[in-house]
Design an enzyme around this catalytic site. Structure first.
Site, PDB file in Angstrom:
ATOM      1  N   THR A  36       0.845  -1.205   0.000  1.00  0.00           N
ATOM      2  CA  THR A  36       0.000   0.000   0.000  1.00  0.00           C
ATOM      3  C   THR A  36       0.877   1.251   0.000  1.00  0.00           C
ATOM      4  OG1 THR A  36      -1.486  -1.326   1.369  1.00  0.00           O
ATOM      5  CG2 THR A  36      -2.088   0.980   1.037  1.00  0.00           C
ATOM      6  N   ALA A  91      -0.710  -1.238   7.325  1.00  0.00           N
ATOM      7  CA  ALA A  91      -0.981  -2.038   8.529  1.00  0.00           C
ATOM      8  C   ALA A  91      -1.605  -3.363   8.118  1.00  0.00           C
ATOM      9  CB  ALA A  91      -1.926  -1.297   9.461  1.00  0.00           C
ATOM     10  N   GLU A 111       9.916   0.538  11.249  1.00  0.00           N
ATOM     11  CA  GLU A 111       8.643   1.266  11.091  1.00  0.00           C
ATOM     12  C   GLU A 111       8.245   1.927  12.401  1.00  0.00           C
ATOM     13  OE1 GLU A 111       6.380  -1.283   7.597  1.00  0.00           O
ATOM     14  OE2 GLU A 111       6.260  -1.986   9.652  1.00  0.00           O
ATOM     15  N   LYS A 129      -8.308  -4.826   6.069  1.00  0.00           N
ATOM     16  CA  LYS A 129      -7.463  -4.721   7.273  1.00  0.00           C
ATOM     17  C   LYS A 129      -8.249  -4.278   8.502  1.00  0.00           C
ATOM     18  CE  LYS A 129      -3.878  -5.566   4.687  1.00  0.00           C
ATOM     19  NZ  LYS A 129      -2.748  -4.694   4.558  1.00  0.00           N
TER      20      LYS A 129
HETATM   21  C1  5RP Z   1       5.493  -4.266   6.922  1.00  0.00           C
HETATM   22  C2  5RP Z   1       4.187  -3.723   7.363  1.00  0.00           C
HETATM   23  C3  5RP Z   1       3.232  -3.351   6.300  1.00  0.00           C
HETATM   24  O1  5RP Z   1       2.930  -1.991   6.422  1.00  0.00           O
HETATM   25  C4  5RP Z   1       1.990  -4.179   6.450  1.00  0.00           C
HETATM   26  O2  5RP Z   1       2.375  -5.543   6.385  1.00  0.00           O
HETATM   27  C5  5RP Z   1       0.959  -3.879   5.363  1.00  0.00           C
HETATM   28  O3  5RP Z   1       1.463  -4.242   4.120  1.00  0.00           O
HETATM   29  P1  5RP Z   1       0.591  -4.177   2.790  1.00  0.00           P
HETATM   30  O4  5RP Z   1       0.309  -2.730   2.536  1.00  0.00           O
HETATM   31  O5  5RP Z   1       1.470  -4.804   1.760  1.00  0.00           O
HETATM   32  O6  5RP Z   1      -0.663  -4.969   3.048  1.00  0.00           O
HETATM   33  O7  5RP Z   1       3.888  -3.600   8.521  1.00  0.00           O
HETATM   34  O8  5RP Z   1       6.284  -4.643   8.002  1.00  0.00           O
END
Ligand code: 5RP
Length: 234
Positions: A36, A91, A111, A129
């Protein structure tokens, strides 16, 4: 005909485009990680080109670093700029109180450092999510661990009621290794009614570098579908 995967990509992009509107000229921007955030980094690159936007990014992972380079975002470090104006990150789960689980991309430690150094934290995600309680749908909590402490941390997680699994690499035999040279335990705690309390208990285990619980760090979340974006504020 658009597939479900196409719609999710559109949702991620919609959330990212809202977040990028918060970025102003001269800002130091924390760059989270994940698919994302990749849309947000691309959109920042487009604003740099079209508006001559002047920003500097602090990447939270090697992935974010590579994307920033690809999209022409000038980079800096926390040593040079210890206070970040805004961070945009993704997230894995988000509750209405803006409690998060993060770290399915194994970038959780940096992060969290970038988020803690930020005046303002924006989370972007597609609708999938959103949860009421962290741990729904068997979501695990990623935990970054010093390799030397792996056995100890696994046994202490079991004492706390979790089921620990060391994350294996894809296209590589053995555990994945984080950008910091550590390993990840994915711990299933079931439904987590008090994430702040559990986060402290897990963080206190010797050898735990960081947990994927992000509580009290997020100012706004943009949660999107392919046709609308909802803003959740603290
Ligand atoms: C990486 C993270 C990412 O922000 C989380 O996994 C979301 O990823 P995506 O946007 O690919 O669903 O925490 O450590």
């Amino acid at each position: 005909m658009k597939t479900r995967a196409d719609l999710i990509q559109e949702a991620k992009k919609n959330a990212a485009l809202e977040a990028v509107k918060h970025v102003k000229d001269g800002f130091i921007v924390g760059l989270g990680s994940g698919t994302t955030v990749a849309f947000a980094i691309e959109a920042l690159g487009e604003r740099i080109k079209s508006e001559n936007l002047k920003i500097m990014g602090i990447p939270s992972s090697y992935q974010a670093f590579q994307l920033a380079v690809q999209y022409g975002i000038q980079l800096t470090t926390l040593d040079e700029h210890p206070l970040i104006d805004v961070t945009i990150d993704g997230a894995d789960q988000i509750t209405p109180k803006l409690y998060l689980i993060k770290g399915m991309g194994a970038a959780l430690a940096r992060e969290k450092i970038v988020a803690a150094a930020s005046k303002y934290n924006i989370i972007i995600a597609d609708e999938s999510k959103r949860v009421n309680v962290l741990g729904e749908n068997n979501q695990v909590v990623p935990i970054e661990v010093l390799p030397f402490a792996l056995s100890l941390v696994k046994s202490k997680i079991m004492v706390l009621g979790g089921i620990p699994v060391v994350r294996e690499g894809k296209g590589k035999l053995g555990p994945i290794v984080t950008d910091n040279g550590n390993v990840i335990i994915d711990a299933n705690f079931g439904l987590i009614q008090n994430p702040q309390d559990l986060a402290i208990k897990v963080k206190m285990i010797p050898g735990v570098v960081e947990t994927g619980f992000f509580t009290g760090l997020t100012d706004i979340a943009y949660i999107a579908t392919e046709s609308k974006v909802e803003k959740i504020q603290k």
